[in-house]
Design a protein around this motif. Structure first.
Motif, short mmCIF file in Angstrom:
data_model
loop_
_atom_site.label_atom_id
_atom_site.label_comp_id
_atom_site.label_asym_id
_atom_site.label_seq_id
_atom_site.Cartn_x
_atom_site.Cartn_y
_atom_site.Cartn_z
N ALA A 191 0.34 -1.70 -0.32
CA ALA A 191 -0.20 -0.60 0.33
C ALA A 191 1.03 1.00 -0.01
N ALA A 192 1.97 1.35 0.76
CA ALA A 192 2.44 2.75 0.94
C ALA A 192 3.77 2.59 -0.57
N TYR A 193 3.72 1.82 -0.83
CA TYR A 193 4.84 1.94 -2.07
C TYR A 193 3.42 2.83 -3.70
N GLY A 194 2.29 1.80 -3.28
CA GLY A 194 1.69 2.28 -4.04
C GLY A 194 0.93 1.00 -5.54
N GLY A 195 1.57 0.04 -4.94
CA GLY A 195 1.72 -1.58 -5.75
C GLY A 195 2.23 -2.58 -5.51
N HIS A 196 1.82 -3.28 -6.03
CA HIS A 196 3.32 -5.10 -5.93
C HIS A 196 4.24 -5.27 -6.87
N ALA A 197 4.53 -4.04 -7.77
CA ALA A 197 5.19 -3.32 -8.72
C ALA A 197 6.50 -3.32 -8.58
N VAL A 198 7.98 -3.05 -8.54
CA VAL A 198 9.03 -2.38 -8.22
C VAL A 198 9.98 -2.71 -8.87
N ASP A 203 2.71 -4.32 -16.11
CA ASP A 203 1.67 -5.24 -16.20
C ASP A 203 1.90 -6.58 -17.14
N GLY A 204 3.71 -6.50 -16.89
CA GLY A 204 4.11 -7.39 -17.44
C GLY A 204 3.61 -8.58 -17.61
N PRO A 205 4.79 -9.85 -18.15
CA PRO A 205 4.12 -11.14 -17.62
C PRO A 205 4.55 -11.29 -16.48
N GLY A 206 3.58 -12.69 -16.29
CA GLY A 206 3.94 -13.35 -14.77
C GLY A 206 3.68 -14.18 -14.39
N LEU A 207 4.65 -15.04 -14.11
CA LEU A 207 3.83 -16.45 -13.11
C LEU A 207 2.83 -16.95 -13.03
N PRO A 208 3.24 -18.19 -14.11
CA PRO A 208 1.00 -18.74 -14.06
C PRO A 208 0.37 -18.91 -12.69
N LEU A 209 -1.08 -18.46 -12.97
CA LEU A 209 -1.47 -18.62 -11.53
C LEU A 209 -1.63 -18.06 -10.04
N LEU A 210 -0.07 -17.54 -10.22
CA LEU A 210 0.57 -16.69 -9.04
C LEU A 210 0.51 -14.92 -9.17
N GLY A 211 1.12 -15.46 -10.61
CA GLY A 211 0.80 -13.60 -11.73
C GLY A 211 2.07 -13.20 -10.86
N GLY A 217 11.18 -6.23 -9.17
CA GLY A 217 10.58 -6.72 -8.26
C GLY A 217 8.78 -7.36 -7.67
N ASP A 218 8.55 -7.69 -6.87
CA ASP A 218 7.21 -8.02 -7.02
C ASP A 218 6.72 -8.55 -5.55
N LEU A 219 6.58 -7.46 -4.36
CA LEU A 219 6.04 -7.75 -3.17
C LEU A 219 5.19 -8.49 -2.93
N ARG A 220 4.05 -9.14 -3.55
CA ARG A 220 3.43 -9.73 -4.04
C ARG A 220 3.89 -11.47 -3.20
N VAL A 221 5.29 -11.15 -3.40
CA VAL A 221 6.05 -12.98 -3.05
C VAL A 221 6.12 -13.30 -1.38
N PRO A 222 6.36 -11.88 -0.59
CA PRO A 222 6.54 -11.65 0.65
C PRO A 222 5.10 -12.49 1.50
N HIS A 223 3.77 -11.05 0.78
CA HIS A 223 3.08 -11.00 1.19
C HIS A 223 2.10 -12.57 1.24
N PHE A 224 2.71 -13.54 -0.03
CA PHE A 224 2.49 -14.81 -0.04
C PHE A 224 2.37 -15.74 1.04
N GLN A 269 14.51 -8.98 -1.71
CA GLN A 269 14.76 -8.79 -3.74
C GLN A 269 13.38 -8.11 -4.28
N ALA A 270 12.46 -7.81 -3.75
CA ALA A 270 11.64 -7.18 -4.39
C ALA A 270 11.36 -6.40 -4.55
N LEU A 271 12.79 -5.30 -2.65
CA LEU A 271 12.28 -3.96 -3.47
C LEU A 271 14.15 -3.46 -4.51
N LEU A 272 14.53 -4.19 -4.54
CA LEU A 272 16.00 -4.71 -5.12
C LEU A 272 15.31 -4.66 -6.60
N GLY A 273 13.78 -4.34 -7.36
CA GLY A 273 13.61 -4.42 -7.96
C GLY A 273 14.04 -5.66 -9.27
#
Length: 279
Positions: A191-198, A203-211, A217-224, A269-273
């Protein structure tokens, strides 16, 4: 959900049907709520086959399905853990409050996410109108409230879960507490970063199912990892403790420490992009 803890002797689970019966015996209200969410997710998955609309690079029904599965699993896991308490404690005020908070906050969030998906509009980070701004803020409050229910349940398990082995009880308590600390912490960071993508393509390609992003970087990984600590930690802790029964509690502490480190490493890792898996 079945990986949340080991079945008690009075709960033989040798297939999906006995498993469903066992979880419903433990907490019928919360179990039925979780099962209903999984059923709705299946319905939306069928709808996805006939609806080609896209939102932020994925099908419009992808987000509600993922949230339905996540909250459904969360409800079923907590229903199972409540069954580890003595009968008298299952109706105690902290458990009643946690049960209805999960149902209330979960329903509010899922109804709005699904409604926005049906309209082809984003639910998160949507500040197009004052209404959407208010709803997004309420969703954030609801999400924190939802994960906070793990704290009173952890306290109840720690104090009254005497039917469990000490190592398994410790694994469950730590898994519940870390859900609130790590899961909520990563959610607040998103929320503070304004989104999960770093970095990368939002809106680029993502892993199947998880996205999860494969370009940045993707902050949804540590959130998961944080949100699913109450399933993964007790499973890993109980399994390793069974292998080393004389050092069971020490093994659980070690597994928990490693889990925290892995989650923090995914966060860094996500914060490092950098993507978890680059394709």
């Amino acid at each position: 959900m079945s990986s949340a803890t080991l079945p008690l002797p009075q709960d033989p689970v040798r297939g999906p049907v006995p498993l469903l019966r066992a979880v419903r015996r433990r907490d019928p209200v919360l179990a039925d709520f979780g099962l209903a969410l999984l059923a709705i997710a299946l319905i939306l998955a069928a709808a996805w086959l006939f609806d080609a609309r896209q939102l932020h690079g994925e099908g419009v029904w992808a987000k509600p399905i993922k949230f339905l599965l996540s909250v459904g699993l969360f409800a079923l896991t907590n229903a199972w853990f409540i069954g580890d308490l003595p009968e008298a404690r299952r109706g105690a005020a902290p458990i009643r409050a946690a049960r209805w908070t999960i149902i209330g906050a979960g329903t509010f969030e899922l109804v709005y996410i699904t409604w926005q998906a049906a309209l082809g509009q984003p639910s998160h980070f949507n500040e197009a109108t004052p209404f959407h701004m208010v709803m997004y803020a309420l969703m954030g409050i609801g999400a924190i409230t939802l994960t906070a229910t793990t704290v009173p349940l952890a306290r109840e398990i720690a104090r009254h879960g005497t039917g469990l082995s000490p190592a398994l009880r410790l694994a469950i308590v730590l898994g519940l507490v870390l859900t609130f600390i790590l899961g909520t912490g990563a959610g607040v960071a998103i929320a503070a970063y304004g989104g999960h993508a770093v970095g990368g393509v939002a809106d680029g390609p993502g892993l199947p199912l998880l996205g999860w992003s494969t370009t940045g970087g993707d902050l949804r990984v540590p959130h998961f990892l944080g949100i699913h600590a109450p399933q993964l930690l007790p499973l890993a802790g109980a399994g390793l403790a069974a292998a080393w029964p004389r050092r069971a509690r020490a093994v659980v502490w070690l597994v928990s420490a490693l889990y925290i480190l892995v989650t923090l490493a995914a966060f860094a890792q996500a914060l490092l992009g950098r993507p978890l898996i680059g394709l």
